[in-house]
Design an enzyme around this catalytic site. Structure first.
Site, PDB file in Angstrom:
ATOM      1  CG  PHE A   1       0.125   4.799   3.617  1.00  0.00           C
ATOM      2  CD1 PHE A   1      -1.081   4.876   4.310  1.00  0.00           C
ATOM      3  CD2 PHE A   1       0.729   3.559   3.478  1.00  0.00           C
ATOM      4  CE1 PHE A   1      -1.673   3.742   4.834  1.00  0.00           C
ATOM      5  CE2 PHE A   1       0.140   2.422   4.006  1.00  0.00           C
ATOM      6  CZ  PHE A   1      -1.063   2.515   4.689  1.00  0.00           C
TER       7      PHE A   1
ATOM      8  CB  THR B   1      -0.926   0.034   1.224  1.00  0.00           C
ATOM      9  OG1 THR B   1      -1.783  -1.117   1.193  1.00  0.00           O
ATOM     10  CG2 THR B   1      -1.788   1.282   1.228  1.00  0.00           C
TER      11      THR B   1
END
Length: 277
Positions: free
Chosen positions: A174, A172
């Site tokens: 960010f 992921t």
């Protein structure tokens, strides 16, 4: 005075992990939703916000692109977290004792092979780290949770199996955001510039606007469109490019883009994370 970095989710969430890895000197502040994360910075309850924007398995994080331009915040850094899934349960519970596991609906399919192998039923939860906390509070001896190692540590749970995700690439990305941009930064691995824009209502406007990046040798790593204002004709674009607005090629490309747009807003200029490679 200790500074804070806000994230969405319960303590032990992957966003919490991202905060602790990227800003270990700061105190983490859990928030209910993305809007609350943004508000925490605008209200001075936190200095920074940690917001997920995309995942290698599931793509764009819903609603984030809509929220960023109106957030009042600017991107100051990016962070990447490898999503390792661990199976955790109350101390003393064995793998064969588990009847079910709880996790966020997005996380359960990512460990489907492991769960099927052991005949464990998956139960959707609102939050994976929250599911771990609820199991610990209820002292549930028949149900486990799928979450991060951090969630197990914070809730006093035993890890029965680590890294049970089906896909080894699950990561992921960010964005770390604050109130003030910092265009003075220069990264050891290059720079990124993120912006949103709306093209003028003329034929081939997007094609012409993008041409400046190609002719000036600027690498565009992301371009996404989304509707704004409830209209099918009002389309806004979100883009990431490599480089700094002061770089000659980037400067020329942005000037050309500006000519073909009704709106151009630079959301942030920040160091390029080496984990992109």
């Amino acid at each position: 005075m200790t500074q804070r970095i806000a994230f969405q989710g319960e303590p032990g969430a992957y966003s919490d992990q991202a905060c602790r890895e990227a800003r270990p000197q700061m105190e983490t502040l859990p928030c209910r939703n993305f809007e609350d994360v943004i508000a925490a910075v605008n209200d001075d309850r936190a200095e920074l916000a940690m917001l997920p924007v995309e995942n290698t398995t599931y793509g764009r994080v819903a609603d984030i692109h809509r929220l960023l331009p109106s957030s009042g915040l600017r991107i100051v850094d990016e962070a990447f977290v490898r999503v390792h899934i661990s199976l955790m349960a109350m101390p003393g519970v064995r793998l064969e004792d588990l009847e079910a596991v709880r996790a966020h609906l997005v996380l359960l399919p990512q460990a489907q092979s492991f769960l099927a192998r052991y005949g464990i039923r998956g139960i959707p939860a609102a939050d994976s780290a929250g599911a771990a906390a609820e199991i610990a509070e209820a002292r549930d001896m028949t149900t486990g949770a799928l979450a991060s190692d951090l969630a197990a540590e914070l809730n006093g749970l035993d890890i029965l199996a680590r890294h049970i995700e089906d896909h080894a690439h699950n990561t992921t990305r960010f964005l770390i955001m604050g109130k003030s941009p910092d265009f003075s930064q220069r990264g050891d691995h290059g720079m990124m510039t993120t912006f949103v824009f709306q093209v003028r209502n003329i034929p081939a406007a997007l094609y012409k606007a993008m041409g400046g990046f190609a002719t000036n040798g600027v690498n565009m790593t992301k371009l996404e469109s989304y509707m704004v204002g409830g209209s099918f004709t009002a389309t806004q674009f979100y883009a990431d490019i490599e480089g700094h607005p002061e770089d000659p090629g980037v400067k020329r490309a942005l000037e050309e883009l500006d000519y073909f747009t009704d709106m151009l807003d630079i959301l942030g200029v920040y160091p390029r994370d080496p984990r992109r490679d």
